[in-house]
Design a protein around this motif. Structure first.
Motif, PDB file in Angstrom:
ATOM      1  N   VAL A 134       0.819  -1.215   0.000  1.00  0.00           N
ATOM      2  CA  VAL A 134       0.000   0.000   0.000  1.00  0.00           C
ATOM      3  C   VAL A 134       0.855   1.268   0.000  1.00  0.00           C
ATOM      4  CG1 VAL A 134      -1.780   1.301   1.220  1.00  0.00           C
ATOM      5  CG2 VAL A 134      -1.892  -1.195   1.135  1.00  0.00           C
ATOM      6  N   ILE A 135       1.621   1.462   1.064  1.00  0.00           N
ATOM      7  CA  ILE A 135       2.315   2.738   1.233  1.00  0.00           C
ATOM      8  C   ILE A 135       3.399   2.958   0.171  1.00  0.00           C
ATOM      9  CG2 ILE A 135       3.555   4.218   2.864  1.00  0.00           C
ATOM     10  CD1 ILE A 135       0.700   3.388   3.701  1.00  0.00           C
ATOM     11  N   PHE A 136       4.260   1.956  -0.018  1.00  0.00           N
ATOM     12  CA  PHE A 136       5.369   2.156  -0.937  1.00  0.00           C
ATOM     13  C   PHE A 136       4.928   2.382  -2.387  1.00  0.00           C
ATOM     14  CE2 PHE A 136       9.180   0.761  -3.340  1.00  0.00           C
ATOM     15  CZ  PHE A 136       9.973   1.838  -2.999  1.00  0.00           C
ATOM     16  N   PRO A 137       4.038   1.536  -2.936  1.00  0.00           N
ATOM     17  CA  PRO A 137       3.604   1.797  -4.320  1.00  0.00           C
ATOM     18  C   PRO A 137       2.950   3.165  -4.493  1.00  0.00           C
ATOM     19  CG  PRO A 137       2.816  -0.344  -3.577  1.00  0.00           C
ATOM     20  CD  PRO A 137       3.428   0.318  -2.388  1.00  0.00           C
ATOM     21  N   GLU A 138       2.168   3.578  -3.502  1.00  0.00           N
ATOM     22  CA  GLU A 138       1.537   4.901  -3.607  1.00  0.00           C
ATOM     23  C   GLU A 138       2.575   6.003  -3.551  1.00  0.00           C
ATOM     24  OE1 GLU A 138      -1.871   5.947  -1.201  1.00  0.00           O
ATOM     25  OE2 GLU A 138      -2.358   3.823  -1.044  1.00  0.00           O
ATOM     26  N   ALA A 139       3.517   5.860  -2.604  1.00  0.00           N
ATOM     27  CA  ALA A 139       4.556   6.873  -2.445  1.00  0.00           C
ATOM     28  C   ALA A 139       5.389   6.984  -3.721  1.00  0.00           C
ATOM     29  CB  ALA A 139       5.461   6.526  -1.267  1.00  0.00           C
ATOM     30  N   LEU A 140       5.680   5.820  -4.301  1.00  0.00           N
ATOM     31  CA  LEU A 140       6.507   5.805  -5.495  1.00  0.00           C
ATOM     32  C   LEU A 140       5.833   6.550  -6.641  1.00  0.00           C
ATOM     33  CD1 LEU A 140       9.268   4.632  -5.775  1.00  0.00           C
ATOM     34  CD2 LEU A 140       8.284   2.605  -6.824  1.00  0.00           C
ATOM     35  N   SER A 141       4.518   6.346  -6.796  1.00  0.00           N
ATOM     36  CA  SER A 141       3.878   7.030  -7.919  1.00  0.00           C
ATOM     37  C   SER A 141       3.777   8.534  -7.673  1.00  0.00           C
ATOM     38  CB  SER A 141       2.531   6.410  -8.280  1.00  0.00           C
ATOM     39  OG  SER A 141       1.673   6.409  -7.185  1.00  0.00           O
ATOM     40  N   ILE A 142       3.738   8.931  -6.395  1.00  0.00           N
ATOM     41  CA  ILE A 142       3.773  10.365  -6.102  1.00  0.00           C
ATOM     42  C   ILE A 142       5.178  10.919  -6.375  1.00  0.00           C
ATOM     43  CG2 ILE A 142       3.538  12.121  -4.278  1.00  0.00           C
ATOM     44  CD1 ILE A 142       1.559  10.149  -2.895  1.00  0.00           C
ATOM     45  N   SER A 143       6.196  10.086  -6.127  1.00  0.00           N
ATOM     46  CA  SER A 143       7.578  10.555  -6.260  1.00  0.00           C
ATOM     47  C   SER A 143       8.125  10.517  -7.680  1.00  0.00           C
ATOM     48  CB  SER A 143       8.514   9.698  -5.392  1.00  0.00           C
ATOM     49  OG  SER A 143       8.038   9.571  -4.092  1.00  0.00           O
ATOM     50  N   VAL A 144       7.365   9.910  -8.613  1.00  0.00           N
ATOM     51  CA  VAL A 144       7.897   9.703  -9.961  1.00  0.00           C
ATOM     52  C   VAL A 144       8.499  10.956 -10.609  1.00  0.00           C
ATOM     53  CG1 VAL A 144       7.190   9.249 -12.344  1.00  0.00           C
ATOM     54  CG2 VAL A 144       6.744   7.564 -10.592  1.00  0.00           C
ATOM     55  N   PRO A 145       7.803  12.112 -10.600  1.00  0.00           N
ATOM     56  CA  PRO A 145       8.396  13.285 -11.256  1.00  0.00           C
ATOM     57  C   PRO A 145       9.763  13.651 -10.672  1.00  0.00           C
ATOM     58  CG  PRO A 145       6.099  13.699 -10.726  1.00  0.00           C
ATOM     59  CD  PRO A 145       6.468  12.406 -10.068  1.00  0.00           C
ATOM     60  N   GLY A 146       9.883  13.577  -9.366  1.00  0.00           N
ATOM     61  CA  GLY A 146      11.155  13.889  -8.713  1.00  0.00           C
ATOM     62  C   GLY A 146      12.236  12.887  -9.077  1.00  0.00           C
ATOM     63  N   ILE A 147      11.845  11.617  -9.144  1.00  0.00           N
ATOM     64  CA  ILE A 147      12.819  10.573  -9.462  1.00  0.00           C
ATOM     65  C   ILE A 147      13.324  10.735 -10.898  1.00  0.00           C
ATOM     66  CG2 ILE A 147      13.104   8.090  -9.825  1.00  0.00           C
ATOM     67  CD1 ILE A 147      11.155   7.678  -7.444  1.00  0.00           C
ATOM     68  N   VAL A 148      12.403  11.017 -11.822  1.00  0.00           N
ATOM     69  CA  VAL A 148      12.792  11.208 -13.226  1.00  0.00           C
ATOM     70  C   VAL A 148      13.752  12.396 -13.349  1.00  0.00           C
ATOM     71  CG1 VAL A 148      11.965  11.835 -15.525  1.00  0.00           C
ATOM     72  CG2 VAL A 148      10.712  10.151 -14.182  1.00  0.00           C
ATOM     73  N   ALA A 149      13.436  13.491 -12.678  1.00  0.00           N
ATOM     74  CA  ALA A 149      14.313  14.671 -12.709  1.00  0.00           C
ATOM     75  C   ALA A 149      15.696  14.316 -12.167  1.00  0.00           C
ATOM     76  CB  ALA A 149      13.702  15.809 -11.906  1.00  0.00           C
ATOM     77  N   ASN A 150      15.713  13.524 -11.092  1.00  0.00           N
ATOM     78  CA  ASN A 150      16.993  13.116 -10.510  1.00  0.00           C
ATOM     79  C   ASN A 150      17.813  12.257 -11.463  1.00  0.00           C
ATOM     80  OD1 ASN A 150      16.620  14.457  -8.128  1.00  0.00           O
ATOM     81  ND2 ASN A 150      15.831  12.691  -7.001  1.00  0.00           N
ATOM     82  N   VAL A 151      17.135  11.344 -12.158  1.00  0.00           N
ATOM     83  CA  VAL A 151      17.845  10.456 -13.086  1.00  0.00           C
ATOM     84  C   VAL A 151      18.518  11.274 -14.187  1.00  0.00           C
ATOM     85  CG1 VAL A 151      17.531   8.697 -14.876  1.00  0.00           C
ATOM     86  CG2 VAL A 151      16.475   8.382 -12.638  1.00  0.00           C
ATOM     87  N   ILE A 152      17.786  12.238 -14.733  1.00  0.00           N
ATOM     88  CA  ILE A 152      18.349  13.079 -15.795  1.00  0.00           C
ATOM     89  C   ILE A 152      19.528  13.894 -15.250  1.00  0.00           C
ATOM     90  CG2 ILE A 152      17.867  15.036 -17.300  1.00  0.00           C
ATOM     91  CD1 ILE A 152      14.968  13.893 -17.509  1.00  0.00           C
ATOM     92  N   PHE A 153      19.326  14.463 -14.067  1.00  0.00           N
ATOM     93  CA  PHE A 153      20.378  15.254 -13.420  1.00  0.00           C
ATOM     94  C   PHE A 153      21.639  14.403 -13.203  1.00  0.00           C
ATOM     95  CE2 PHE A 153      22.009  15.667  -9.008  1.00  0.00           C
ATOM     96  CZ  PHE A 153      22.779  16.816  -9.154  1.00  0.00           C
ATOM     97  N   LEU A 154      21.445  13.175 -12.747  1.00  0.00           N
ATOM     98  CA  LEU A 154      22.601  12.315 -12.436  1.00  0.00           C
ATOM     99  C   LEU A 154      23.338  11.904 -13.712  1.00  0.00           C
ATOM    100  CD1 LEU A 154      21.110  10.101  -9.576  1.00  0.00           C
ATOM    101  CD2 LEU A 154      22.863  11.866  -9.363  1.00  0.00           C
ATOM    102  N   LEU A 155      22.583  11.617 -14.766  1.00  0.00           N
ATOM    103  CA  LEU A 155      23.244  11.242 -16.020  1.00  0.00           C
ATOM    104  C   LEU A 155      24.104  12.398 -16.531  1.00  0.00           C
ATOM    105  CD1 LEU A 155      20.547   9.156 -17.914  1.00  0.00           C
ATOM    106  CD2 LEU A 155      22.752   8.359 -17.065  1.00  0.00           C
ATOM    107  N   LYS A 156      23.633  13.627 -16.319  1.00  0.00           N
ATOM    108  CA  LYS A 156      24.424  14.779 -16.754  1.00  0.00           C
ATOM    109  C   LYS A 156      25.650  14.980 -15.872  1.00  0.00           C
ATOM    110  CE  LYS A 156      20.976  17.693 -17.025  1.00  0.00           C
ATOM    111  NZ  LYS A 156      20.114  18.839 -17.364  1.00  0.00           N
TER     112      LYS A 156
END
Lengths: 219, 245
Positions: A134-156
């Motif tokens: 319950v908690i983790f899957p919900e949290a993850l979908s809320i966090s997706v935009p932040g995670i995607v931004a982080n991935v791009i930032f880290l690759l750079k």
């Protein structure tokens, strides 16, 4: 711009591209693992560990990757720990990224209401089941935009790998410019390869973001 | 009739605020107990204490003779026997209706998926929501979500259902569809403890009424006595606040 020069450079860039991508993704995987564990510790305010987690996050969020890499690559061998350049790059990126991911995932965990926890517990779930299903899957979908931004930032951020003589894209470009002075060709290829690396992530990211948003928020 | 739930002299307080003291309640198998009272009287907290979502400072709660203890490792297993539906129908937003219903039986009770699905579909059909099985919670109206929440609780085959103001957040025209489901559950002999502000409904569904005010049970009795012939002045005042005559 000389097409012949471009053509002769491409294989070198390809090699660097693969190295950058491999090291980058390894670093991101480490970042993700560290981020989840740290976010968990911070969200549930686990005694002692929570203090360590926040010191870690502040330390790595507030120092440049270059400085962190210098520490791992040049300072650690002085106390007998020597790590090859590639692993150094991945570990450095993982530690930096972990601090960013931790904050992103923690805010997702905090955003899932206590009523969701109570609903899960009232159904007879153990705390572990409540978190996993319950908690983790919900949290993850809320966090997706932040995670995607982080991935791009880290690759750079991989572009600072060249400082510890990893033959990444940036290193290759600087090297070629130093050797042959074909500055335009070298830089154009540098930009092209970064875009080849990041554009798919960016596009895929926005698809995942939309999907996750639609699932949880419906917009 | 067998006693299912025994609440003995429980007390609940937050630091220096006492919510209630020495509350006791016994619920027999098949009985529907409805608790009413003014806002802030502690009735919801009382309900939440029964499945240990809130801790108690004193007294004990027994389900089938087994103590419900917030610190016990056995708590999840005991909670399986207590279904609870909340005011704000907290379905899991990342799962479809069918997945919402199957999650706990499959993961907690280890019910085979096919079996859980069959039961979920037949219960959904019963509450008139079979066509919504693949929708996400946000695509449903409040009344529909609340009916799903009731079904989700039923999927665990609880021995007792706790309903905490389940219509308080609904539009008036949706209240009926939810309460009809509860009425049909009462008819089939389900044991329930209900906290509500819907007096007409309380009267129709209750075997026994309990009036809590200021953290104490002020009056209790059969629905008829309770509404037609209240013994205490406080209950009379409270019931009067619902009438516009």
């Amino acid at each position: 711009m000389d097409p012949e020069v471009l053509r002769s450079y491409v294989p070198l860039y390809k090699e660097a591209f693969i190295l950058t991508l491999e090291t980058g993704w390894l670093g991101i995987a480490i970042a993700f693992a560290i981020g989840i564990v740290t976010a968990f510790i911070m969200h549930f305010r686990i005694p002692v560990l929570a203090k360590i987690a926040s010191v870690y996050v502040e330390l790595f969020r507030n120092t440049p990757l270059l400085v962190q890499l210098f520490f791992i690559y040049f300072a650690l061998p002085k106390i007998g720990i020597s790590i090859p350049a590639r692993e150094c790059g991945a570990i450095g990126l993982g530690l930096l990224g972990g601090s960013y991911m931790a904050e992103g995932i923690r805010s997702g965990l905090d955003a899932v209401g206590t009523l969701q926890e109570e609903s899960a517990l009232a159904l007879g779930m153990s705390k572990r089941q409540m978190f996993m299903y319950v908690i983790f899957p919900e949290a993850l979908s809320i966090s997706v935009p932040g995670i995607v931004a982080n991935v791009i930032f880290l690759l750079k951020e991989t572009s600072v790998f060249s400082a510890i003589s990893l033959m990444d894209l940036m290193f290759t470009a600087k090297d070629l410019i130093g050797l042959y002075y074909d500055t335009t060709e070298a830089l154009v290829l540098l930009v092209v390869f970064y875009i080849i690396m990041l554009l798919p992530v960016s596009l895929l990211g926005s698809i995942v973001e939309k999907k996750a948003r639609y699932r949880t928020l419906g917009v | 009739m067998d006693v299912i739930l025994e609440v003995k002299n429980i007390s609940k307080s937050y630091e220096d605020i006492t919510v209630f003291e020495n509350l006791s309640l016994t619920v027999k198998k098949g009985e529907v107990v409805v608790i009413v009272g003014p806002s802030g009287c502690g009735k919801s907290t009382f309900l939440r204490c029964i499945n240990a979502l809130e801790s108690i400072q004193d007294g004990e709660i027994l389900l089938d003779g087994e103590a419900i203890d917030a610190s016990s490792k056995e708590l999840p297993r005991i909670r399986e026997k207590i279904g609870m539906v909340f005011q704000s129908y907290d379905l899991f937003p990342h799962l479809t209706i069918l997945q919402n219903l199957m999650l706990a039986p499959v993961k907690v009770k280890k019910t085979p998926k096919a079996e859980a699905e069959k039961e979920a579909l037949s219960l959904l059909d019963r509450v008139g929501l079979l066509s919504k099985k693949d929708n996400f919670p946000r695509q449903l109206s409040g009344g529909q979500k609340q009916r799903v929440a009731i079904v989700r609780a039923l999927m665990m085959h609880p021995e007792i259902l706790l309903l905490d103001e389940i219509t308080a957040a609904l539009d008036p025209e949706m209240v009926r569809e939810v309460l009809d489901v509860v009425l049909s559950l009462a008819k089939e002999g389900r044991t329930m403890v209900i906290v509500t502000h819907e007096m007409q409904f309380a009267r129709a569904v209750a075997d026994r009424m309990v009036f809590i005010d200021g953290g104490k049970i002020v009056e209790e009795g059969s629905a008829q006595e309770f509404f037609d012939d209240p013994k205490t002045e406080r209950l009379r005042q409270f019931l009067n606040s619902f009438s516009y005559d």
